[in-house]
Design an enzyme around this catalytic site. Structure first.
Site, PDB file in Angstrom:
ATOM      1  N   GLU A  74     -12.147   0.606  -9.928  1.00 38.96           N
ATOM      2  CA  GLU A  74     -11.814  -0.255 -11.025  1.00 38.96           C
ATOM      3  C   GLU A  74     -12.614  -0.237 -12.155  1.00 38.96           C
ATOM      4  O   GLU A  74     -12.199  -0.379 -13.328  1.00 38.96           O
ATOM      5  CB  GLU A  74     -11.737  -1.737 -10.338  1.00 38.96           C
ATOM      6  CG  GLU A  74     -10.703  -1.982  -9.418  1.00 38.96           C
ATOM      7  CD  GLU A  74     -10.729  -1.356  -8.058  1.00 38.96           C
ATOM      8  OE1 GLU A  74      -9.957  -1.110  -7.270  1.00 38.96           O
ATOM      9  OE2 GLU A  74     -11.915  -1.205  -7.646  1.00 38.96           O
ATOM     10  N   GLU A  85       0.922  -1.401  -0.055  1.00 43.37           N
ATOM     11  CA  GLU A  85      -0.063  -0.010  -0.022  1.00 43.37           C
ATOM     12  C   GLU A  85       0.847   1.273   0.027  1.00 43.37           C
ATOM     13  O   GLU A  85       0.612   2.230  -0.613  1.00 43.37           O
ATOM     14  CB  GLU A  85      -0.958   0.055   1.295  1.00 43.37           C
ATOM     15  CG  GLU A  85      -1.965  -1.273   1.099  1.00 43.37           C
ATOM     16  CD  GLU A  85      -3.094  -0.973   0.379  1.00 43.37           C
ATOM     17  OE1 GLU A  85      -3.069   0.093  -0.501  1.00 43.37           O
ATOM     18  OE2 GLU A  85      -4.166  -1.616   0.144  1.00 43.37           O
ATOM     19  N   ARG A 112       0.695   3.642  -3.184  1.00 37.60           N
ATOM     20  CA  ARG A 112       0.009   5.047  -2.984  1.00 37.60           C
ATOM     21  C   ARG A 112       1.099   6.167  -2.860  1.00 37.60           C
ATOM     22  O   ARG A 112       1.121   7.294  -3.536  1.00 37.60           O
ATOM     23  CB  ARG A 112      -0.752   4.902  -1.636  1.00 37.60           C
ATOM     24  CG  ARG A 112      -1.958   3.877  -2.015  1.00 37.60           C
ATOM     25  CD  ARG A 112      -2.991   4.123  -0.676  1.00 37.60           C
ATOM     26  NE  ARG A 112      -4.006   3.010  -0.326  1.00 37.60           N
ATOM     27  CZ  ARG A 112      -4.881   3.205  -0.031  1.00 37.60           C
ATOM     28  NH1 ARG A 112      -5.311   4.170   0.470  1.00 37.60           N
ATOM     29  NH2 ARG A 112      -5.713   1.891   0.228  1.00 37.60           N
ATOM     30  N   ASP A 117      -5.447 -10.132  -7.659  1.00 39.45           N
ATOM     31  CA  ASP A 117      -5.757  -9.169  -8.776  1.00 39.45           C
ATOM     32  C   ASP A 117      -4.416  -8.446  -9.448  1.00 39.45           C
ATOM     33  O   ASP A 117      -4.222  -8.762 -10.689  1.00 39.45           O
ATOM     34  CB  ASP A 117      -6.595  -8.035  -8.501  1.00 39.45           C
ATOM     35  CG  ASP A 117      -6.264  -7.403  -7.355  1.00 39.45           C
ATOM     36  OD1 ASP A 117      -5.431  -7.595  -6.783  1.00 39.45           O
ATOM     37  OD2 ASP A 117      -7.032  -6.361  -6.879  1.00 39.45           O
TER      38      ASP A 117
END
Length: 614
Positions: A515, A248, A252, A379
């Site tokens: 998404e 993360e 980010r 994913d």
């Protein structure tokens, strides 16, 4: 006697000129040893004790100051690199080869930070800082201080002029509304809680500010951008005894800083990215080289999450774009080598028709038998296979081959059609075997990735899969009374069923995720079909109607009821960093400036230049 302290924390301890080491004298080794012993015995007890005390002090200083500041990769086996380094555009005409094998025998060679980092990336002086950003700065290029451009071309500042149509202006208004609430009640914190007028901290890194930097820059919100830049310059600190998640933080924060550097040409963001990148390296200190999920910025130690000994497959394979870009931008190969080693390692592991389980143990380097999905925890492994291949100029064949194998596996094992309306969906394999007709909203990134692949020469039938799947993703929005999609949708395969989609109460929340909008942009960007813009506009209006509150936007607890949406009082950083950015790009009249022929976007919608070689 003078000492030398390199910039990155390596400490030298001076040796006093009167330290009683005996001089070297001619003679045999035995004579030399006798002479040394004689000299030692001639010293008084006080002198000998002083020597011993000094040596103990020297060892203690080494442990306290030298070892903690060594590059975190120093204990890792370094991949041997091809000695035939041909000219390239990376740094000073030298390109590090990334096709390497592990050293066969002997002690591991430490991976050290290159001298160019120490020389070229010192902090800006006050004069340089004042001259760096100004109202009259045009197409500024901020190269490393040795004058070499790591990309072989000018990293020019891109000037954006703001929205050009009513839909884009509506998105900018939405961003400004959200930003105002964040500034008022959560400035410097990770997330806004707009209803309670307070904030949420996850990593204490100002996630919303950094995630939003390139969004503000692209939207032409210059005053807000400059205010955020000042916060990064004066207040962003990577310290404190706290754990952060490697994945993360990479997508980010590291991604946001690097993207803003490339778009604005402002080297402040590269300096901050390098500072953070160094602190993330301890994550790779594992037996296999597969990183731990968490790292403590204060202690510089990494570890698995508290709830599991494993790392998430998507997380350890979704840091390579960012680490590679940091290496290419600074001229130091350390970051790229360590992160790409993970991709090479996982390439060699057994798979199920190209598909991978969602958990991997960083110590054994083996997958744990677990769910196979392109939703949560799986994913972006597939996304980054394709995007790494594109980022490196389509030169690393195994990335392309693994991507194609995985899509074949998706088609053979995971694609089904619902009843009665024949909606195409992508399910899961529980424990790698049992099919489950469940699809996360996160999986709706896939149509955009498939379209991107076709644009770069992947099989044309991938586009038909992308079209059908994106239609289903849109229907997860359109079928709900709020016109907003749930977090998870189950699909009916029973011939006697009336509804194609089933949403359980526990799955009916909407976190303002990007998404589907992401895939709508890719499909419009690559096909020009305005239907995708119209679908996006309907979704945007639904966010405005049901998620907009007085001080920002709130995630919803229930998309199945207009009367009782159960607002959750949370605005994640990705709403500003991704969702609104993709809306803005989707409605843009200019699809060339930020073309996928120039940039590859990471999993958090941050922009990195595409290279022409590995």
């Amino acid at each position: 006697m003078g000492t030398f302290t390199p910039q990155w924390g390596f400490t030298s301890v001076p040796v006093p000129p009167d330290f009683p080491y005996p001089a070297t004298v001619p003679g045999t080794e035995q004579n030399r040893r006798k002479r040394l012993w004689r000299r030692w015995n001639q010293l008084s007890r006080f002198q000998r004790n002083t020597c011993l005390l000094f040596m103990a002090l020297l060892i203690t200083l080494s442990i306290l100051f030298v070892l903690p500041n060594l590059p975190p990769s120093a204990s890792l086996p370094s991949p041997s690199r091809n000695e035939a380094l041909e000219g390239s555009e990376i740094v000073q005409g030298i390109k590090p080869s990334l096709e390497y094998e592990r050293e066969p025998e002997g002690p591991p060679k430490p991976i050290t930070l290159s001298k160019s980092v120490q020389e070229n990336f010192r902090p800006l002086t006050k004069e340089e800082e004042e001259n760096h950003v100004g109202e009259n700065e045009k197409n500024s290029v901020n190269l490393p201080r040795n004058g070499i451009d790591p990309f072989g071309k000018k990293n020019q500042k891109i000037v954006f002029t703001g929205p050009t149509n009513h839909r884009q202006r509506a998105v900018v208004d939405a961003f400004s509304h959200a930003w105002k609430g964040y500034k008022t009640y959560a400035w410097g914190h990770d997330h806004l809680r707009p209803i309670s007028q307070t904030y949420n901290d996850w990593f204490h890194l100002g996630l919303t500010i950094i995630d939003s930097l390139d969004t503000m820059y692209i939207m032409g919100l210059n005053d807000d951008f400059n205010e955020a830049r000042s916060w990064v310059k004066d207040s962003l600190q990577f310290n404190g005894n706290r754990d952060i998640n490697l994945f993360e933080t990479t997508i980010r924060v590291l991604g946001g800083l690097l993207s803003t550097y490339h778009l604005s040409g402002d080297k402040l963001f590269l300096d901050k990215a390098l500072e953070l990148g160094l602190l993330l390296l301890p994550s790779f200190k594992t037996s296999s080289g597969v990183p731990y999920s968490d790292v403590n910025l204060g202690t510089k130690k990494a570890h698995p999450p508290k709830w599991n000994a494993d790392s998430t497959t998507s997380e350890v394979t979704t840091i390579q774009l960012e680490f590679r870009d940091l290496s290419r931008s600074t001229g130091d190969p350390t970051f790229e080598e360590l992160s790409f080693r993970v991709s090479k390692f996982i390439h060699k592991l057994p798979k199920t028709e190209g598909l991978v389980p969602i958990f991997i143990n960083p110590n054994t380097g083996q997958f744990r038998k677990s769910t196979i999905t392109l939703g949560a925890r799986g994913d972006s492994y597939y996304e980054y296979l394709l995007k790494q291949w594109i980022q490196t100029g389509r030169t690393i064949d195994f990335l392309r081959d693994d991507y194609n194998a995985s899509i074949s596996g998706v088609k053979n094992l995971l694609v089904r059609h619902s009843k009665p309306n024949n909606l195409l969906f992508v399910g899961e394999l529980i424990n790698g075997n049992d099919f489950k007709a469940k699809m996360d909203h996160l999986l709706c990134f896939l149509p955009g990735t498939l379209a991107l692949g076709v644009h770069y020469g992947m099989p044309p039938d991938h586009l038909r899969l992308a079209e059908d799947l994106l239609y289903t993703c849109y229907q997860t929005y359109a079928a709900q009374p709020t016109h907003l999609a749930p977090e998870i949708t189950y699909f009916n395969e029973d011939e006697d069923g009336d509804n194609d989609m089933i949403v359980k109460p526990a799955d009916s929340h909407n976190l303002l995720r990007p998404e589907t909008v992401e895939s709508l942009w890719y499909m419009y960007h690559l096909t020009g079909n305005t239907t995708y813009q119209d679908w996006g506009w309907k979704i945007f209006q639904a966010f405005e109607k049901f998620a907009r509150v007085e001080n920002g936007y709130s995630s919803l607890g229930n998309v199945k009821s207009i009367a009782d949406t159960k607002l959750r009082d949370m605005m994640e950083s990705f709403f500003l960093g991704e969702t609104l950015k993709y809306f803005y790009l989707l409605f843009s009249d200019d699809q060339k400036t930020l073309s996928v022929d120039r940039f590859v976007l990471n999993s958090e919608a941050h922009f990195f230049p595409i290279h022409t070689s590995r």
